[in-house]
Design an enzyme around this catalytic site. Structure first.
Site, PDB file in Angstrom:
ATOM      1  N   PHE A 138      22.550  18.975  52.021  1.00 28.17           N
ATOM      2  CA  PHE A 138      23.912  19.498  51.875  1.00 28.17           C
ATOM      3  C   PHE A 138      23.892  20.559  50.787  1.00 28.17           C
ATOM      4  O   PHE A 138      23.517  20.296  49.658  1.00 28.17           O
ATOM      5  CB  PHE A 138      24.926  18.411  51.511  1.00 28.17           C
ATOM      6  CG  PHE A 138      26.326  18.947  51.472  1.00 28.17           C
ATOM      7  CD1 PHE A 138      27.091  19.044  52.627  1.00 28.17           C
ATOM      8  CD2 PHE A 138      26.877  19.407  50.278  1.00 28.17           C
ATOM      9  CE1 PHE A 138      28.369  19.579  52.601  1.00 28.17           C
ATOM     10  CE2 PHE A 138      28.159  19.947  50.246  1.00 28.17           C
ATOM     11  CZ  PHE A 138      28.904  20.029  51.399  1.00 28.17           C
ATOM     12  N   ASP A 223      18.232  22.803  44.697  1.00 29.17           N
ATOM     13  CA  ASP A 223      19.673  22.666  44.590  1.00 29.17           C
ATOM     14  C   ASP A 223      19.946  21.409  43.767  1.00 29.17           C
ATOM     15  O   ASP A 223      19.898  20.292  44.275  1.00 29.17           O
ATOM     16  CB  ASP A 223      20.297  22.586  45.985  1.00 29.17           C
ATOM     17  CG  ASP A 223      21.819  22.511  45.926  1.00 29.17           C
ATOM     18  OD1 ASP A 223      22.360  22.358  44.809  1.00 29.17           O
ATOM     19  OD2 ASP A 223      22.452  22.599  46.988  1.00 29.17           O
ATOM     20  N   LYS A 252      28.318  20.681  39.771  1.00 30.74           N
ATOM     21  CA  LYS A 252      29.194  19.524  39.593  1.00 30.74           C
ATOM     22  C   LYS A 252      29.398  19.062  38.141  1.00 30.74           C
ATOM     23  O   LYS A 252      30.491  19.127  37.610  1.00 30.74           O
ATOM     24  CB  LYS A 252      28.697  18.366  40.450  1.00 30.74           C
ATOM     25  CG  LYS A 252      28.899  18.642  41.939  1.00 30.74           C
ATOM     26  CD  LYS A 252      28.641  17.432  42.799  1.00 30.74           C
ATOM     27  CE  LYS A 252      29.166  17.603  44.209  1.00 30.74           C
ATOM     28  NZ  LYS A 252      28.245  18.236  45.162  1.00 30.74           N
TER      29      LYS A 252
HETATM   30  C1  LIG Z   1      28.365  19.256  46.148  1.00 32.18           C
HETATM   31  C2  LIG Z   1      27.144  20.014  46.454  1.00 32.18           C
HETATM   32  C3  LIG Z   1      27.197  21.377  46.805  1.00 32.18           C
HETATM   33  C4  LIG Z   1      28.497  22.115  46.984  1.00 32.18           C
HETATM   34  O1  LIG Z   1      29.207  22.207  45.784  1.00 32.18           O
HETATM   35  P1  LIG Z   1      30.740  22.696  45.802  1.00 32.18           P
HETATM   36  O2  LIG Z   1      31.086  22.829  44.351  1.00 32.18           O
HETATM   37  O3  LIG Z   1      31.514  21.650  46.524  1.00 32.18           O
HETATM   38  O4  LIG Z   1      30.775  23.993  46.519  1.00 32.18           O
HETATM   39  C5  LIG Z   1      26.003  22.041  46.998  1.00 32.18           C
HETATM   40  N1  LIG Z   1      24.828  21.417  46.872  1.00 32.18           N
HETATM   41  C6  LIG Z   1      24.736  20.111  46.536  1.00 32.18           C
HETATM   42  C7  LIG Z   1      23.395  19.491  46.379  1.00 32.18           C
HETATM   43  C8  LIG Z   1      25.889  19.358  46.331  1.00 32.18           C
HETATM   44  O5  LIG Z   1      25.801  18.062  46.026  1.00 32.18           O
END
Ligand SMILES: *Cc1c(COP(=O)(O)O)cnc(C)c1O
Length: 401
Positions: A138, A223, A252
């Site tokens: 994701f 990520d 986050k």
């Molecule tokens: C939550 C998340 C995203 C997206 O972040 P947003 O601030 O909601 O755009 C991207 N990559 C990972 C691994 C995430 O957990």
């Protein structure tokens, strides 16, 4: 307003993007939150790994209030001291030499994708654009981040997706090797897949990916939007494997609740030049002041070690419960944990937890994710485990009857 009134207003005027839990959280203190009807909860969701310091942390609240009185925003036309200091702090805490500050996780991922493509043009002299990512990954909701997300269900209604993405099963180095071709410029992975249910990449796999990227002249992007900032019991999750990326995304937990994201890179990978990339809000005074306070508190309160220790406590408690409950597996590191049930029941466990005043995050029918604030205490972990034990008992007996 009451929970019910807020639910009505939401239904009438807000786009229907999710089935919401019918509780409007209106106040928080430490690891406790209260909804509009006065119900109290122990928070093991932390706004999806965002409120790492818990709620109303005095230092973060003060930093935000002070900055609001000085200046909130000026734009990247001008120098911004808080942004410069945040970039310094993030680079000093990690492998990186340079940072770009943005507003969210998906935006950080977009920045990393653009950086990889520019890197191929500038450093390799070739217009390579292919990026290999993992199935079940994701990476966000904007179009390129969505194209990078290896889950068809999120993409189906929005095709055509931006081109150039391929997906491989996690922890399968041969599959990754096979997916790489002449047009590939980068590999992007979550060291622990968060949204899809807390699936860790194996250390050995990540070291193999690092070697493969070196061998084939590819950028390695992690990520760490969810795993970064002490969440997994290390400042950054890559420290567990020692396989260091070239580029890393954060978001986050970075602002403790204030929207902010970041792209970190080595000097070699930080190839943006004027007019390549930018953001009106990104790196503004308020968001950066908040993130600086978050980094200071993580340091001062020893939250990396705390996340590791409290994570071990929670994982051990869940493992012990597995003996006489439908828990089939416990996954994750630090305070990024999930348990998977042997039978459908995650929604029932979630509901039983809510009734007993504990917030947890169900994923699908069998997975329950736990993301407590990094400041969670030993006693609060015991309390949460006690509630989970009861909730599992209730959900299981309902299953049997
Ligand atoms: C939550 C998340 C995203 C997206 O972040 P947003 O601030 O909601 O755009 C991207 N990559 C990972 C691994 C995430 O957990």
């Amino acid at each position: 307003m009451t929970n019910r009134e807020i639910a009505g207003l939401t239904e009438q005027y807000s786009m229907y993007i999710i089935d919401r839990i019918p509780s409007a959280l209106v106040r928080g203190e430490g690891r406790r939150v209260w909804d509009a009807d006065g119900q109290e909860y122990l928070d093991f969701v932390a706004g999806l790994a965002v409120n790492g310091l818990g709620h109303n942390h005095p230092k973060l609240t003060a930093a935000i209030c002070e900055q609001a009185k000085a200046i909130l925003h000026s734009s990247n036309l001008y120098l911004i001291e808080q942004q410069a200091r945040l970039a310094q702090a993030l680079c000093e805490a990690s492998f990186a030499d340079k940072a770009f500050i943005c507003n969210s996780g998906t935006e950080a991922v977009e920045g990393a994708i653009k950086l990889a493509r520019k890197w191929a043009r500038k450093r390799l002299g070739q217009p390579k654009s292919g990026i290999v990512t993992a199935l079940k990954s994701f990476h966000g909701r904007t179009l390129a981040a969505l194209a990078a997300t290896g889950q068809e269900k999120f993409q189906a209604n929005f095709t055509p997706m931006p081109a150039g993405f391929r997906y491989v099963p996690n922890n399968d180095l041969a599959a990754l090797e096979e997916a790489i071709d002449e047009g590939t410029c980068a590999v992007m992975l979550e060291p622990i897949q968060g949204e899809s249910g807390v699936y860790p990449a194996e250390d050995e796999y990540l070291r193999g990916v690092r070697a493969l990227c070196d061998d084939r002249e590819l950028l390695l992007i992690y990520d760490e939007v969810q795993t970064g900032l002490a969440r997994t019991g290390r400042m950054f999750c890559y420290e567990h494997s020692g396989a260091v990326p070239d580029v890393m995304t954060l978001a986050k937990g970075l602002g403790g609740g204030v929207p902010i994201g970041a792209v970190l890179a080595t000097d070699e990978a930080a190839v943006f030049e004027p007019s390549d990339h930018g953001s009106t809000f990104g790196g503004n005074h308020l968001a950066c002041a908040a993130a600086l306070a978050v980094l200071e508190v993580i340091q001062e309160e020893g939250l990396v070690t705390a996340a590791q220790e409290r994570g071990e406590q929670l994982a051990a408690g869940l493992e012990a419960m597995a003996a006489d409950s439908p828990i089939a597996e416990v996954r994750g590191k630090g305070l990024m944990l999930a348990f998977e049930l042997a039978v459908d029941g995650a929604k029932q466990v979630h509901r039983a937890c809510l009734e007993r005043g504990l917030l947890v995050n169900p994923i699908g029918d069998r997975i329950v994710r736990l993301l407590p604030p990094l400041t969670v205490t030993e006693a609060e972990c015991e309390e949460g485990l006690g509630i989970l034990r009861e909730a599992l008992g209730e959900a299981l007996s309902a299953e049997v009857s």
